[in-house]
Design a protein around this motif. Structure first.
Motif, PDB file in Angstrom:
ATOM      1  N   PHE A 273      -4.844   8.680  17.649  1.00  0.00           N
ATOM      2  CA  PHE A 273      -4.448   8.594  16.241  1.00  0.00           C
ATOM      3  C   PHE A 273      -4.504   9.910  15.480  1.00  0.00           C
ATOM      4  O   PHE A 273      -4.070   9.977  14.327  1.00  0.00           O
ATOM      5  N   ALA A 274      -5.011  10.960  16.099  1.00  0.00           N
ATOM      6  CA  ALA A 274      -5.159  12.233  15.376  1.00  0.00           C
ATOM      7  C   ALA A 274      -4.051  13.229  15.712  1.00  0.00           C
ATOM      8  O   ALA A 274      -4.135  14.379  15.313  1.00  0.00           O
ATOM      9  N   HIS A 275      -3.010  12.786  16.398  1.00  0.00           N
ATOM     10  CA  HIS A 275      -1.986  13.758  16.792  1.00  0.00           C
ATOM     11  C   HIS A 275      -0.980  14.033  15.678  1.00  0.00           C
ATOM     12  O   HIS A 275      -0.274  15.040  15.718  1.00  0.00           O
ATOM     13  N   ASP A 276      -0.883  13.156  14.659  1.00  0.00           N
ATOM     14  CA  ASP A 276       0.061  13.400  13.565  1.00  0.00           C
ATOM     15  C   ASP A 276      -0.649  13.638  12.230  1.00  0.00           C
ATOM     16  O   ASP A 276       0.000  13.811  11.201  1.00  0.00           O
ATOM     17  N   GLU A 277      -1.963  13.622  12.224  1.00  0.00           N
ATOM     18  CA  GLU A 277      -2.775  14.009  11.073  1.00  0.00           C
ATOM     19  C   GLU A 277      -4.163  14.328  11.602  1.00  0.00           C
ATOM     20  O   GLU A 277      -4.517  13.924  12.702  1.00  0.00           O
ATOM     21  N   SER A 278      -4.952  15.057  10.840  1.00  0.00           N
ATOM     22  CA  SER A 278      -6.267  15.460  11.335  1.00  0.00           C
ATOM     23  C   SER A 278      -7.198  14.267  11.411  1.00  0.00           C
ATOM     24  O   SER A 278      -7.037  13.277  10.680  1.00  0.00           O
ATOM     25  N   GLN A 279      -8.196  14.365  12.277  1.00  0.00           N
ATOM     26  CA  GLN A 279      -9.171  13.275  12.381  1.00  0.00           C
ATOM     27  C   GLN A 279      -9.904  13.086  11.056  1.00  0.00           C
ATOM     28  O   GLN A 279     -10.250  11.965  10.682  1.00  0.00           O
ATOM     29  N   GLU A 280     -10.112  14.183  10.319  1.00  0.00           N
ATOM     30  CA  GLU A 280     -10.838  14.093   9.057  1.00  0.00           C
ATOM     31  C   GLU A 280     -10.062  13.317   8.002  1.00  0.00           C
ATOM     32  O   GLU A 280     -10.664  12.681   7.131  1.00  0.00           O
ATOM     33  N   THR A 281      -8.737  13.358   8.049  1.00  0.00           N
ATOM     34  CA  THR A 281      -7.916  12.729   7.006  1.00  0.00           C
ATOM     35  C   THR A 281      -7.208  11.464   7.478  1.00  0.00           C
ATOM     36  O   THR A 281      -6.392  10.911   6.736  1.00  0.00           O
ATOM     37  N   MET A 282      -7.514  10.998   8.688  1.00  0.00           N
ATOM     38  CA  MET A 282      -6.831   9.810   9.200  1.00  0.00           C
ATOM     39  C   MET A 282      -6.964   8.644   8.232  1.00  0.00           C
ATOM     40  O   MET A 282      -8.040   8.395   7.690  1.00  0.00           O
ATOM     41  N   GLY A 283      -5.847   7.942   8.017  1.00  0.00           N
ATOM     42  CA  GLY A 283      -5.846   6.750   7.195  1.00  0.00           C
ATOM     43  C   GLY A 283      -5.596   6.978   5.719  1.00  0.00           C
ATOM     44  O   GLY A 283      -5.441   6.018   4.965  1.00  0.00           O
ATOM     45  N   GLU A 284      -5.558   8.232   5.287  1.00  0.00           N
ATOM     46  CA  GLU A 284      -5.395   8.505   3.856  1.00  0.00           C
ATOM     47  C   GLU A 284      -3.936   8.463   3.412  1.00  0.00           C
ATOM     48  O   GLU A 284      -3.635   8.045   2.291  1.00  0.00           O
ATOM     49  N   LYS A 285      -3.031   8.881   4.277  1.00  0.00           N
ATOM     50  CA  LYS A 285      -1.620   9.005   3.920  1.00  0.00           C
ATOM     51  C   LYS A 285      -0.789   8.013   4.726  1.00  0.00           C
ATOM     52  O   LYS A 285      -1.136   7.678   5.868  1.00  0.00           O
ATOM     53  N   LEU A 286       0.305   7.535   4.134  1.00  0.00           N
ATOM     54  CA  LEU A 286       1.248   6.701   4.879  1.00  0.00           C
ATOM     55  C   LEU A 286       1.944   7.555   5.923  1.00  0.00           C
ATOM     56  O   LEU A 286       2.653   8.508   5.589  1.00  0.00           O
TER      57      LEU A 286
END
Length: 312
Positions: A273-286
């Protein structure tokens, strides 16, 4: 050499209003919303993923939320109960937490383990069990700390139209080990330390009907793309109609419906799940797959706004 799945990759269910879904799984259960995306086959609907801090396979429950969705009926041909595992000594915390949120629960004994059973707001049957195995979940939210946090799936209880056929599939195709039988429940185990215990009810509870509060499918783990193709051939060689490989962005997937009418998926562990956004920000953006990015503005207007928030 006989192939053996490591166990559950994820479980996907149908629910009602998306904010109610977020409030329960993040706010009450303390899981992390690791991905906010859309149903690739119905982009006007969210696909929400909840799990541990990094969204490891074996921790992820996913949802298609439809506000006002028709209520389903849990029954044969479905996953009947989704089981979560917590650290040893954590059950009293969860009993008090459920009481604080006015969520009724019962305690049952099965295979020398104590389970706390309860229902999610839209009707999904859940249970929590203590086990030593499984890495801690380091995510903290809303009063749920790593000392008591859900580590991932304990397993699932399957309800089958033809339980003997499903039993044969679990043992002879998926490579699960038969543990034993207690009453009308047959237990199977995989080699993983989470998502590894599958209980199969050997008697009928009546036919299920898909809708809110029911599991759509259960997904099993494949190591990678090569392993998945081996599973695809194995499943096909055993006479099951299996789909081509489908890119789900965070894993590749194949699907087949077993003879007990439960929809099975086999999903790859990578890329995660971290390949299209950072692990730190996962789930924050659509996050949208490439084919829908041009429609972002329209989709963001269509989708019901949601937020991860602490609940009282």
């Amino acid at each position: 050499m006989k192939k053996k799945t490591m166990g559950i990759h994820h479980i996907t269910a149908i629910v009602g209003h998306p904010q109610e879904n977020v409030d329960f799984y993040a706010g009450v259960l303390g899981l992390r919303l690791v991905k906010k995306t859309v149903n690739f086959d119905d982009p006007g609907t969210y696909h929400l993923y909840f799990g541990d801090e990094s969204g490891r396979p074996g921790t992820i429950i996913t949802f298609f939320p439809w506000a006002g969705a028709q209520q389903g009926v849990i029954g044969d041909g479905q996953v009947g109960v989704t089981s979560y595992v917590v650290p040893e000594g954590a059950l009293p915390f969860w009993e008090k937490r459920l009481e604080a949120f006015d969520i009724p629960f019962t305690k049952v004994e099965r295979f020398d383990e104590t389970y706390v059973e309860f229902d999610a707001p839209h009707g999904l049957h859940l249970e929590i069990v203590e086990r030593e195995e499984g890495a801690p979940n380091t995510w903290s939210f809303g009063g749920v700390t790593p000392e008591v946090a859900i580590k991932g799936f304990g397993g699932a209880t399957l309800l089958s139209v033809q339980p003997e056929k499903t039993a044969g599939l679990l043992e002879n195709v998926m490579g699960l080990e038969f543990v034993g039988k207690e009453g009308d429940i047959a237990r199977y185990r995989s080699a993983s330390d989470i998502g590894n215990v599958i209980d199969l009810k050997m008697s009928s509870v009546g036919r299920g009907r898909m809708g809110a509060g029911t599991v759509h499918h259960i997904a099993w783990r494949a190591d990678d793309d090569v392993d998945q193709l081996e599973w695809q051939k194995l499943v096909s060689d055993h006479g099951y109609g299996v789909t081509p490989v489908i890119d789900r962005n965070y894993f590749n997937a194949i699907y087949f419906r077993e003879q007990g009418e439960i929809l099975f998926e086999i999903a790859t562990d990578p890329p995660g799940f971290a390949h299209d956004e950072s692990q730190e920000t996962m789930g924050e953006k659509l996050m949208l797959p490439e084919q829908y990015e041009a429609h972002r503005e329209q989709l963001e207007r269509t989708l019901i706004p949601i937020e991860v928030r602490e609940v009282d």
